[in-house]
Scaffold this motif. Structure first.
Motif, mmCIF file in Angstrom:
data_model
loop_
_atom_site.group_PDB
_atom_site.id
_atom_site.type_symbol
_atom_site.label_atom_id
_atom_site.label_comp_id
_atom_site.label_asym_id
_atom_site.label_seq_id
_atom_site.Cartn_x
_atom_site.Cartn_y
_atom_site.Cartn_z
ATOM 1 N N HIS A 136 0.839 -1.204 0.000
ATOM 2 C CA HIS A 136 0.000 0.000 0.000
ATOM 3 C C HIS A 136 0.874 1.255 0.000
ATOM 4 O O HIS A 136 0.586 2.227 -0.714
ATOM 5 N N VAL A 139 2.213 1.826 -3.499
ATOM 6 C CA VAL A 139 1.188 2.341 -4.405
ATOM 7 C C VAL A 139 0.883 3.807 -4.104
ATOM 8 O O VAL A 139 0.754 4.629 -5.016
ATOM 9 N N GLN A 140 0.789 4.143 -2.827
ATOM 10 C CA GLN A 140 0.505 5.523 -2.455
ATOM 11 C C GLN A 140 1.630 6.463 -2.894
ATOM 12 O O GLN A 140 1.374 7.613 -3.260
ATOM 13 N N LYS A 143 0.921 7.118 -6.466
ATOM 14 C CA LYS A 143 -0.253 7.985 -6.620
ATOM 15 C C LYS A 143 0.055 9.440 -6.250
ATOM 16 O O LYS A 143 -0.403 10.371 -6.907
ATOM 17 N N GLU A 189 -8.086 -3.035 -3.497
ATOM 18 C CA GLU A 189 -8.408 -1.982 -2.534
ATOM 19 C C GLU A 189 -7.986 -0.605 -3.054
ATOM 20 O O GLU A 189 -8.645 0.403 -2.764
ATOM 21 N N GLU A 190 -6.894 -0.554 -3.822
ATOM 22 C CA GLU A 190 -6.402 0.710 -4.362
ATOM 23 C C GLU A 190 -7.074 1.091 -5.676
ATOM 24 O O GLU A 190 -6.833 2.176 -6.208
#
Length: 237
Positions: A136, A139-140, A143, A189-190
């Motif tokens: 996560h 990925v963040q 982003k 979830e993302e």
């Protein structure tokens, strides 16, 4: 005030080596079973004559990327500029968010097709129970630094038995399967799509090279085709 300054100085001294490492030296692999299998670990930038002419694509991956990179660049010729970040890092690398920031500073990128997997299965590289949280975080980081980019996760390809193409490695591949399943949950979830390279190459285990991780040219053809089609579809949106 002095104790606080001492603390901040100590913290800075701890951070400086890691900062210098990521800025001046590509990540390296210490496990002799794993190697770059090509030009090495690097950020390879496409020759861009005019950035306004075509969108830019970033491929991130390990040595498997070295295999399909030339074919994908050829397939996207005239449609996109393609950069490649070939790295042996893993989600357990504390400097990964900073590495992502530094690489994305070379953009902007319209599409980022990314994978980490073949360098994170060794015990201790990713702390127990932290694979999903750290994925996560990764990925963040993408982003936050590339909010307009289309992000596509690529699953990790199967690991076959040494000198026995066609047979799955009984020690490593179960970890790859588990990590792919956890990554799939994170991507759901993302809200990110998955380019399932694992499912693709499970159909072609006989085309494994025999060194556990890499593929014969006949196998790489399938990777080139699927990655190229995934990117071309994303470019049309």
């Amino acid at each position: 005030m002095i104790p606080r300054l001492s603390f901040l100085l100590a913290l800075l001294l701890l951070l400086l080596p890691a900062m210098a490492f990521s800025q001046t030296t590509p990540a390296q692999e210490t496990d002799p079973r794993l190697h770059a299998d090509g030009p090495g670990w690097r950020l390879q930038k496409d020759a861009i004559t005019d950035p306004s002419l075509l969108p830019r694509v970033l491929l991130m991956g390990d040595s498997i990327l070295n295999g399909y990179l030339p074919g994908v660049k050829k397939a996207l010729e005239g449609k996109a500029f393609v950069d490649a970040w070939v790295t042996p890092t893993s989600q357990g690398d504390k400097s990964l968010p900073r590495q992502i920031e530094e690489v994305l500073a070379q953009g902007p990128y319209a599409i980022i097709h990314f994978n980490l997997g073949l360098h994170g299965w060794q015990k201790g590289r990713i702390p127990e129970g932290q694979y999903e949280p750290l994925t996560h975080v990764m990925v963040q980081a993408f982003k936050q630094r590339a909010p307009k980019a289309v992000l596509i996760w690529a699953s990790t390809t199967p690991v076959t038995k040494q000198d026995h193409p066609g047979e799955l490695d009984p020690e490593i591949n179960p970890i790859i399967v588990e990590h792919n399943a956890m990554a799939a949950r994170v991507m759901k979830e993302e809200g990110l799509p998955t380019d399932d390279l694992n499912a693709l190459m499970m159909q072609h285990l006989d085309l494994a090279r025999g060194d556990r991780f890499h593929w014969k040219p006949e196998g790489t053809v399938f990777l080139v085709k699927q990655v190229s089609e995934t990117l071309l579809k994303a470019l049309k949106k």
